[in-house]
Design a protein around this motif. Sequence first.
Motif: not given
Length: 769
Positions: A142-164
Motif C-alpha cells: 500500500a505504501e508503494q501504491e501511494l508513492k506511485r500516486q504521488y509520482i504521477n503528480r510529479s511529487l517524487y520526494g513524497a514519503e509514506v510511512v504506515s503505522t498499524a
Amino acid sequence: MNFSITRAFSQPASMAALTTLLACMPAWAVTPFTVRDIRVEGLQRIEPGTVFASLPLRVGDQYSDDKGAAAIRALFALGLFKDVRLETQGDVLVVVVEERPSVALVEFVGLKEFDKDVLIKALKEVGLSEGRPFDKALADKAEQELKRQYINRSLYGAEVVSTATPIDRNRVNLTFTITEGGPAKISQIQIVGNKAFTESELRDQFNLDTGGWMSWYTKSDRYSRTKLNADLEALRSFYLARGFLEFRIDSTQVAMSPNKQDMSITINVTEGERFVVSGVKLDGNYLDKEDEFRTLVKIKPGQAYNAETVAETTKAFTDYFGKFGFAFARVEAKPEIDRQNNRVQFVLMAEPSRRAYVRRINIAGNNRTRDEVIRREFRQFEAAWYDGDKIRLSRDRVDRLGYFTDVNVETQEVPGAPDQVDLVLSVVEKPTGSVTLGAGFSSAEKVALSFGIQQENAFGSGNYLAISVNTSKFNQNLVLSTTDPYFTQNGVSRTLDVFHRTTRPLLGDLNAYSLVNSGLGLRFGVPVTETDRVFMGLNVEQTQIREGTTLGLPVEYKDYAAQFGSTSTALPLTLGWARDGRDSALVPTRGSLQRFNSDVSVAGDVRYIRSNYQFQQYIPLSKKYTLAFNTDLGWGKGLNGQPYPLFKNFYVGGLGSVRGFEQSTLGPSSKTTGIYLGGPKKMVFNAEFITPFPGAGNDKTLRMFGFVDAGYAFKDSENVAFSALRASAGVGLSWISPMGPLRFSYANPIRKQSGDKIQQLQFQIGTSF
C-alpha cells in the motif's frame, strides 16, 4: 490422545520451509488413520464453513502427513490466517487457527495533494480496505501504491510511512503518515541534433515546459512520462509533416536532482533529409473506381512529404471501401525513396478483401441509458451490408446525445463466417442530472441566485426534464421544461414549456415598472436531414405592463396600454430551423451554426411577426488559433394594422452583442424618461481572433481573444442603415471555470455618437437555466 502434528510459521512465505521440515523430520510423522470428526478452534470473525470448504480432508477420509501439509497450505492460501496448526485427539482432527487482524479504519495524516477518496480507491485496488485482513506485506504494498500516486503528480520526494495500531477484537487502525514535499519541476528541456529548426520552435510543440507565470494553473512544468510521450509524438509529427521522412528520436534522458525537486530532459534526434513528393500511383484492386479514389488523394506532388496527408489519404480510401461493404479493406502507402535527389514516390496498394454484412450490433458500457435510446440513433442496421458512412454517422449521432464522455465503434470478425462482422459500440456514461444552487454575477445584473433541477437523460429514457429558477435583480424567471426527443418513432421531438418571467429596466431600482410574461408552449422538432431540424409550435402567452411606485411608465408604454390594455394575450405560432456543424458547443474551433426562429401571433389581443437569424462560422487558422464570425439579425412587424408590441423588442449593447457599450443601450429610448426601449429591428456583427492564453499552453478552456463588434437596434419607422451602427474593438478572456463559463472584455468604442453610454470593462460569471 492429544498429539500436535505441526505448527506453522507466522508468515505464508514459510510454507515451503514448513513442507520441507515435515518431510525431513520423521519423528513428527503420524500413523495414518480414518478421520471420524473435524473441529476448528480459534475462529473469531471467519465462518467455519470457509475452513471446511478449503480443507482437502473430509470425515471418513484417511489422514496422512501429505494430506496434513496440503491442508495447511490450503488454509494459508486463503490469506486469512497468520498461524495454522493441526492436532489429533484420537481419530478427531483439530484445526487450530489464529486469524489475521482486520483493518478497522484507514486514516491519512499530512494529506493535501489528493482527495481522501482517491487514495482509498487506489488502496482497494491493491487489496487493502476497511474490513479486509491485514498483514505487514500488504501495508508495504500500500505504501508503494501511494508513492506511485504521488509520482504521477510529479511529487517524487513524497514519503509514506504506515503505522498499524492494534485495537479490540483483533482489529487494527492503519494510519499513513505522508510527507508530500514539493513537486519536481522541469528545469531544462534540451533537444540535441536539430539543424533545420531552432530549439525554441521545437519546444513550442511541447505541452511540457520549464515554467512560466501561468504554471500554477497549467502545471506544465511538472514532469509526467505520459505527457512527455505525447510531446515526443508531437515532435515526430512536426518533422514528418514538413518533409523529414526518415526523422527519428534516438534517445530520451530524464535526470533528477539529488533533492528530487528539479528535472532535466535531453532529447537526441536525427532529422535526416527533407524529401519532396515526386508522384502518387495507385496499385491493386480499386473496384474499377480508380477515378473516384484519385479524387480522395491528399498527397500533392511537388510539395514536401507530409505524414498527415498520407494518413488522411489511406483513411479516406479505407472509409470509401467501407461505403461499399468492404469492412476488411487494407490500404498501404509504400514509399519509393530516391535518396540521391531527396524525392519520394508513393504507391497506394489496395486490397479490398471481402464484402461483409453486419450480423449483430452489441452495446457495452450503458449501465443507465437504455439500449433503445442508443439503437434508435443507428443508421447501420443488423443483417444489412456493412456501410462505413452509416457507421460513422451512427457513432456521431450517439455522441451528439451528450450522455457519454466517450463513444467508440469496433468491428469484430465472426468466427467461421468470413462475410460477417459484429459491431461493438462502447460508451462511457457521464452524469446527466444535476441539482444546482448557486449564484451568478455580471456587471449589468449584479448578483443573481439560481436553483435548478435538470436531467438530460431522465431515468435512462433519453428524455429531458428541467425546472429552473432565477432571481436576477432585473430578470426573474421560473421555467419548467420537458423534451421527448423521440415522441414518434421517426425522431419527431416534443417540447413542453411552462414559464413565468419578470423583466425590469436596468436602472438599479426594484420599484420601477416591470413586464410580466407568463404562458405555456408546445413545440415539435422534425428531422429533415441528418443535420437539419425544423421546429413548429404554439405558445399561449399573457403579458402585463405593471406601473412602478418610484418610476412611472414611459409614454410609449402608456400609449400602448391605453390602446390595447395593460394586460394582453397572444397565441404565437413558432417556426424554426437549426443546423449545427460545430466541433464543440462549448469551445468550438471549426464548423458553423445556423439558427432561424420566427413567432407569428395568429390570435389574441396582439398580432405580430418576430424573426431572428443567427449565423456563426469558426475557421481554424492552426492548432492554436481560430477566427470566428457571428451575425445576428432580428426583425419584427405588427400585423392586421396593429403596431408591433413594445415588449417584444430586440435589445443591443453589452456582452453578447456590442461590447464596450452598456447593456441594452444601443437603440431607441423613451422621449420622456430616457429609458432604452429596444427596437423591432436589429443588426449585430462580431469577429474574434481566438488564441491560447499566454503561458497556458494549448489549454482550450482558458483563451484570449481580440474582437471587433458592430450593431444597433432600430425603430419601426427607421430604415436599417449601416451608417447608424455603433462599433467597438478590444480584447477579452474566456475561461470554462469550475463556477461556469466566465467572459471578460475590455473594449474601446471606435464608432459612437454623443449620448451613447460607454462601459469599457464588462464581465459575466456563471450561467442561468
